[in-house]
Structures are given as structure tokens and as C-alpha cells.
Motif scaffolding. Structure first.
Motif, PDB file in Angstrom:
ATOM      1  N   ILE A 163      33.356  15.760-112.038  1.00 25.17           N
ATOM      2  CA  ILE A 163      32.258  15.122-111.302  1.00 25.17           C
ATOM      3  C   ILE A 163      31.200  16.177-111.000  1.00 25.17           C
ATOM      4  N   ASP A 164      29.990  15.899-111.472  1.00 22.38           N
ATOM      5  CA  ASP A 164      28.847  16.777-111.241  1.00 22.38           C
ATOM      6  C   ASP A 164      27.855  16.092-110.312  1.00 22.38           C
ATOM      7  N   VAL A 165      27.155  16.880-109.523  1.00 28.60           N
ATOM      8  CA  VAL A 165      26.041  16.378-108.719  1.00 28.60           C
ATOM      9  C   VAL A 165      24.766  17.053-109.202  1.00 28.60           C
ATOM     10  N   HIS A 166      23.687  16.290-109.239  1.00 31.09           N
ATOM     11  CA  HIS A 166      22.377  16.778-109.678  1.00 31.09           C
ATOM     12  C   HIS A 166      21.359  16.400-108.607  1.00 31.09           C
ATOM     13  N   VAL A 167      20.425  17.306-108.345  1.00 32.27           N
ATOM     14  CA  VAL A 167      19.430  17.058-107.305  1.00 32.27           C
ATOM     15  C   VAL A 167      18.039  17.028-107.937  1.00 32.27           C
ATOM     16  N   LEU A 168      17.369  15.895-107.765  1.00 36.44           N
ATOM     17  CA  LEU A 168      15.978  15.766-108.179  1.00 36.44           C
ATOM     18  C   LEU A 168      15.121  16.060-106.955  1.00 36.44           C
ATOM     19  N   LEU A 169      14.628  17.298-106.852  1.00 35.55           N
ATOM     20  CA  LEU A 169      13.696  17.656-105.788  1.00 35.55           C
ATOM     21  C   LEU A 169      12.322  17.174-106.236  1.00 35.55           C
ATOM     22  N   VAL A 170      11.776  16.218-105.509  1.00 33.84           N
ATOM     23  CA  VAL A 170      10.521  15.572-105.907  1.00 33.84           C
ATOM     24  C   VAL A 170       9.487  15.781-104.813  1.00 33.84           C
ATOM     25  N   ARG A 171       8.320  16.292-105.221  1.00 35.42           N
ATOM     26  CA  ARG A 171       7.177  16.378-104.299  1.00 35.42           C
ATOM     27  C   ARG A 171       6.008  15.708-105.003  1.00 35.42           C
TER      28      ARG A 171
ATOM     29  N   LEU B 197       8.565  17.295-110.310  1.00 34.41           N
ATOM     30  CA  LEU B 197      10.003  17.501-110.272  1.00 34.41           C
ATOM     31  C   LEU B 197      10.295  18.979-110.475  1.00 34.41           C
ATOM     32  N   LEU B 198      11.234  19.503-109.691  1.00 32.97           N
ATOM     33  CA  LEU B 198      11.639  20.900-109.827  1.00 32.97           C
ATOM     34  C   LEU B 198      12.725  21.019-110.886  1.00 32.97           C
ATOM     35  N   LEU B 199      12.520  21.942-111.838  1.00 33.67           N
ATOM     36  CA  LEU B 199      13.518  22.240-112.854  1.00 33.67           C
ATOM     37  C   LEU B 199      13.818  23.731-112.843  1.00 33.67           C
ATOM     38  N   ILE B 200      15.025  24.070-113.296  1.00 32.56           N
ATOM     39  CA  ILE B 200      15.421  25.464-113.423  1.00 32.56           C
ATOM     40  C   ILE B 200      15.721  25.753-114.891  1.00 32.56           C
TER      41      ILE B 200
ATOM     42  N   HIS C 195      16.979  22.447-116.646  1.00 30.87           N
ATOM     43  CA  HIS C 195      18.057  21.676-116.020  1.00 30.87           C
ATOM     44  C   HIS C 195      17.625  21.375-114.589  1.00 30.87           C
ATOM     45  N   LEU C 196      18.353  20.525-113.918  1.00 31.60           N
ATOM     46  CA  LEU C 196      18.178  20.275-112.489  1.00 31.60           C
ATOM     47  C   LEU C 196      19.121  21.179-111.699  1.00 31.60           C
ATOM     48  N   PRO C 197      18.811  21.467-110.437  1.00 34.20           N
ATOM     49  CA  PRO C 197      19.823  22.098-109.599  1.00 34.20           C
ATOM     50  C   PRO C 197      21.056  21.189-109.588  1.00 34.20           C
ATOM     51  N   SER C 198      22.213  21.755-109.896  1.00 36.13           N
ATOM     52  CA  SER C 198      23.401  20.915-110.050  1.00 36.13           C
ATOM     53  C   SER C 198      24.661  21.755-109.991  1.00 36.13           C
ATOM     54  N   GLY C 199      25.793  21.070-109.935  1.00 33.73           N
ATOM     55  CA  GLY C 199      27.072  21.749-109.970  1.00 33.73           C
ATOM     56  C   GLY C 199      28.207  20.770-109.797  1.00 33.73           C
ATOM     57  N   LYS C 200      29.413  21.308-109.778  1.00 35.49           N
ATOM     58  CA  LYS C 200      30.610  20.479-109.680  1.00 35.49           C
ATOM     59  C   LYS C 200      30.954  20.175-108.227  1.00 35.49           C
ATOM     60  N   LEU C 201      31.498  18.990-108.041  1.00 33.66           N
ATOM     61  CA  LEU C 201      32.025  18.577-106.742  1.00 33.66           C
ATOM     62  C   LEU C 201      33.248  19.422-106.415  1.00 33.66           C
TER      63      LEU C 201
ATOM     64  N   TRP D 284       7.853  23.702-111.107  1.00 35.15           N
ATOM     65  CA  TRP D 284       7.531  22.295-110.887  1.00 35.15           C
ATOM     66  C   TRP D 284       6.859  21.734-112.141  1.00 35.15           C
ATOM     67  N   PHE D 285       7.224  20.496-112.495  1.00 34.75           N
ATOM     68  CA  PHE D 285       6.621  19.812-113.637  1.00 34.75           C
ATOM     69  C   PHE D 285       6.243  18.391-113.232  1.00 34.75           C
ATOM     70  N   PRO D 286       5.138  17.869-113.795  1.00 36.80           N
ATOM     71  CA  PRO D 286       4.837  16.453-113.552  1.00 36.80           C
ATOM     72  C   PRO D 286       5.984  15.582-114.080  1.00 36.80           C
ATOM     73  N   LEU D 287       6.393  14.595-113.297  1.00 39.16           N
ATOM     74  CA  LEU D 287       7.496  13.721-113.710  1.00 39.16           C
ATOM     75  C   LEU D 287       7.231  13.048-115.055  1.00 39.16           C
ATOM     76  N   ASN D 288       5.983  12.794-115.355  1.00 36.42           N
ATOM     77  CA  ASN D 288       5.645  12.125-116.611  1.00 36.42           C
ATOM     78  C   ASN D 288       5.234  13.096-117.706  1.00 36.42           C
ATOM     79  N   ASN D 289       5.441  14.391-117.494  1.00 33.98           N
ATOM     80  CA  ASN D 289       5.095  15.385-118.507  1.00 33.98           C
ATOM     81  C   ASN D 289       6.080  16.561-118.411  1.00 33.98           C
ATOM     82  N   LEU D 290       7.345  16.250-118.679  1.00 39.18           N
ATOM     83  CA  LEU D 290       8.385  17.269-118.600  1.00 39.18           C
ATOM     84  C   LEU D 290       8.364  18.128-119.858  1.00 39.18           C
ATOM     85  N   PRO D 291       8.905  19.337-119.793  1.00 35.94           N
ATOM     86  CA  PRO D 291       8.964  20.171-121.002  1.00 35.94           C
ATOM     87  C   PRO D 291       9.873  19.520-122.052  1.00 35.94           C
ATOM     88  N   ASP D 292       9.673  19.897-123.303  1.00 34.26           N
ATOM     89  CA  ASP D 292      10.451  19.328-124.406  1.00 34.26           C
ATOM     90  C   ASP D 292      11.901  19.784-124.402  1.00 34.26           C
ATOM     91  N   ASP D 293      12.180  20.919-123.790  1.00 37.71           N
ATOM     92  CA  ASP D 293      13.520  21.502-123.885  1.00 37.71           C
ATOM     93  C   ASP D 293      14.349  21.324-122.610  1.00 37.71           C
TER      94      ASP D 293
END
Length: 153
Positions: free
Chosen positions: A9-17, A21-24, A36-42, A112-121
Motif C-alpha cells: 500500500i502506497d500513499v501519494h500526496v498531490l500538493l496543489v496550489r 502541482l508539486l512534483l519531485i 513523481h509525487l511525494p509518496s511512500g509506503k504505509l 511546481w507545474f501547471p496541472l494541465n501542462n505536466l512534464p512528459d517524463d
């Protein structure tokens, strides 16, 4: 599936302002150089929202009250490692602190990336959750041989 191992079980956090959207950017074997999103195992004995808040603090240094997290998607993933995974995605729109890289050995950038214009990778697993979030889908499958095919109009 290896004996004695069940779904991870993984948890992922969509930090949205606003509409961002914040990506790492990951380092290492899994998804090295990809976003990727900030995430990890339960962890054992931990609730899903508590785990998501912990991961946000550990990876990008923000404090999120678990009560402020909103469940936005769950995806059951096959072929992302030796055992299936269940990814639970939470939206956070309020937190304390400014996101920054707290794990430079695992992460090379925080942006930070626009939600409607995320990177390709973006790694496909978190990307499935991000797309579902944008579309309002609460559940999905990824990588399963018996996965239902979308109906095309």
C-alpha cells in the motif's frame, strides 16, 4: 507473487496550489530522472492520511494536517515490482512550510507545474493517479492483464 507477500500500500500526496502541482524528480533505480509525487509506503499501525502527511513532511518538508487531506483516487497496480501495489492518492491544498528537497539522496529537484501542462517524463504509476484526479475518477487499474478496456465512442 513471492510467497508470503501481499499487495503493498502506497500513499501519494498531490500538493496543489491554484492550478499547480508539486512534483519531485527521482534519483536511483526506480524512475531515476523522472517526475513523481511525494509518496511512500504505509507503515504498520498507520492510517492512510497519517502516512500521507508523514511522507509530505519527510520528502518535501511541509506539515499537512491529516484531517486536511482529501482522498481523490485509488489505483490497483500490477507489474510495478514483484508484488501488486495499491496506490491511494490524497489532495492537499493547505499546509505549513515551503516545499523543498529533504531527501537529496532520493530526489534531485522539487518543482511546481501547471496541472494541465505536466512534464512528459512523469512515472506512469503516479501519472495514472494525477490523470484520474483531473478527471474526477475515484478508482482505476494499471497494468493488469484482465484490465477492462475503455469503450471508444
Amino acid at each position: 507473487m513471492p510467497d508470503g507477500q501481499h499487495t503493498i500500500i502506497d500513499v501519494h500526496v498531490l500538493l496543489v496550489r491554484s492550478d499547480e502541482l508539486l512534483l519531485i524528480r527521482r534519483r536511483g533505480d526506480y524512475g531515476g530522472g523522472m517526475w513523481h509525487l511525494p509518496s511512500g509506503k504505509l507503515d504498520v499501525g498507520e492510517s492512510l492520511p497519517t502516512a500521507a502527511a508523514r511522507e509530505a513532511a519527510e520528502e518535501v518538508g511541509v506539515l499537512v494536517d491529516p484531517a486536511d487531506l482529501r482522498h481523490v483516487h485509488t489505483v490497483h497496480v500490477a507489474n510495478s515490482g514483484p508484488v501488486p501495489r495499491l496506490g491511494v492518492f490524497f489532495e492537499a491544498r493547505q499546509w505549513s512550510g515551503e516545499p523543498h528537497n529533504r531527501e537529496p539522496d532520493k530526489c534531485s529537484a522539487v518543482e511546481w507545474f501547471p496541472l494541465n501542462n505536466l512534464p512528459d517524463d512523469v512515472i506512469p504509476y503516479p501519472l495514472a493517479g494525477i490523470r484520474a484526479y483531473r478527471n474526477g475518477d475515484s478508482f482505476g487499474l494499471l497494468g493488469w492483464a484482465d484490465q477492462p478496456r475503455p469503450v471508444l465512442a
